[in-house]
Design a protein around this motif. Structure first.
Motif, PDB file in Angstrom:
ATOM      1  N   PRO A 128       0.737  -1.386  -0.160  1.00 53.68           N
ATOM      2  CA  PRO A 128       0.123  -0.009   0.060  1.00 53.68           C
ATOM      3  C   PRO A 128       0.785   1.325  -0.048  1.00 53.68           C
ATOM      4  CG  PRO A 128      -0.821  -1.428   1.658  1.00 53.68           C
ATOM      5  CD  PRO A 128       0.440  -2.251   1.148  1.00 53.68           C
ATOM      6  N   ILE A 174      -6.629   0.067   4.278  1.00 53.82           N
ATOM      7  CA  ILE A 174      -5.997  -1.157   3.312  1.00 53.82           C
ATOM      8  C   ILE A 174      -5.516  -2.224   4.198  1.00 53.82           C
ATOM      9  CG2 ILE A 174      -4.468  -1.725   1.846  1.00 53.82           C
ATOM     10  CD1 ILE A 174      -6.727  -0.562   0.425  1.00 53.82           C
ATOM     11  N   ILE A 178      -6.158  -6.415   3.892  1.00 50.93           N
ATOM     12  CA  ILE A 178      -4.943  -7.339   3.527  1.00 50.93           C
ATOM     13  C   ILE A 178      -4.768  -8.498   4.626  1.00 50.93           C
ATOM     14  CG2 ILE A 178      -2.593  -7.472   3.252  1.00 50.93           C
ATOM     15  CD1 ILE A 178      -2.597  -4.741   1.982  1.00 50.93           C
ATOM     16  N   SER A 197      -0.441 -10.195  -0.913  1.00 48.69           N
ATOM     17  CA  SER A 197      -0.349  -9.033   0.034  1.00 48.69           C
ATOM     18  C   SER A 197       0.171  -7.917  -0.745  1.00 48.69           C
ATOM     19  CB  SER A 197       0.348  -9.227   1.166  1.00 48.69           C
ATOM     20  OG  SER A 197       1.638  -9.841   0.970  1.00 48.69           O
ATOM     21  N   GLY A 201      -2.035  -5.121  -2.085  1.00 51.03           N
ATOM     22  CA  GLY A 201      -2.271  -3.824  -1.259  1.00 51.03           C
ATOM     23  C   GLY A 201      -1.873  -2.721  -2.368  1.00 51.03           C
ATOM     24  N   SER A 205      -4.588   0.536  -3.011  1.00 48.28           N
ATOM     25  CA  SER A 205      -4.339   1.789  -2.501  1.00 48.28           C
ATOM     26  C   SER A 205      -4.238   3.002  -3.602  1.00 48.28           C
ATOM     27  CB  SER A 205      -2.942   1.497  -1.660  1.00 48.28           C
ATOM     28  OG  SER A 205      -1.804   1.468  -2.916  1.00 48.28           O
TER      29      SER A 205
END
Length: 221
Positions: A128, A174, A178, A197, A201, A205
């Motif tokens: 993210p 976020i 996740i 992940s 992410g 994001s």
């Protein structure tokens, strides 16, 4: 900076390709995928060849990890406390912190445990953040940096009283998505979101940050 970092994509791509090729070879030879190349070297070569190969492999891993894992946090530290920290002091602090975290110890429990715990966790944190950086720098600012405002307290990058509200809210939203599997939050396809992940992410994001930036545009200063 460009000249100094130009070799990194080559080294990173080579390491990834090497890992993929070795995993495929180990599958064909042994019937199972072996993620640790040192085990393959020891198993299929004599000591005469294993020692120089492992030494070369150690230098390769040190080269890759020093560039990717030590240099950035050292720069962060010495830029945060420029009057107190030199480069040498920053390297010492980061090295001690890295040893204290002990992520390498998870690898002793097996490659799968290492990937499913530490690597997935760190990827979930960094994905993210990378998405926010790309959204802000590439999409909103179109690859342009106001160099003067980087070094002043009240400028374009001050945002709202020194905090980027849109970035903070993006991470707050976020991260639970996740890590929904670990937090026992019922979200569809949560296991796949966690397994990928970094990518999940990163992709989530970007649009969220752009939306929040538009909504909180009035809170830039």
């Amino acid at each position: 900076m460009i000249v100094g970092q130009i070799g990194l994509p080559i080294f990173y791509t080579t390491v990834v390709g090497y890992g993929a090729i070795m995993a495929g070879i180990s599958k064909e030879i042994t019937g199972s995928v072996t993620y640790d190349p040192t085990l393959l070297v020891v198993k299929f070569t004599t000591y005469l060849f294993a020692i120089p190969i492992l030494i070369a492999y150690a230098f390769t891993m040190l080269n890759t990890n020093i560039f990717s894992n030590v240099v950035p946090p050292v720069y962060d530290l010495i830029n945060t406390f420029p009057s107190k920290l030199s480069w040498i002091r920053g390297v010492i602090i980061v090295s001690i912190l890295g040893i204290a975290v002990g992520a390498w110890s998870l690898y002793l429990k097996g490659a799968y445990t290492y990937f499913d715990t530490w690597i997935a966790f760190i990827s979930g944190l960094l994905g993210p953040i990378a998405g926010i950086i790309v959204a802000d720098y590439a999409i909103l600012r179109k690859f342009k940096i106001n160099l003067h405002d980087v070094f002043v307290r009240k400028g374009e990058y001050t945002f709202y009283k020194g905090f980027n509200i849109s970035a903070i809210l993006t991470l707050i939203i976020i991260f639970p998505i996740i890590f929904s599997t670990q937090l026992h939050i019922p979200i569809p396809f949560s296991i796949y979101i966690y397994k990928m992940s970094w990518m999940s992410g990163f992709l989530m994001s970007i649009p969220l940050y752009l939306l929040l930036t538009k909504l909180f545009d009035k809170y830039k200063r």
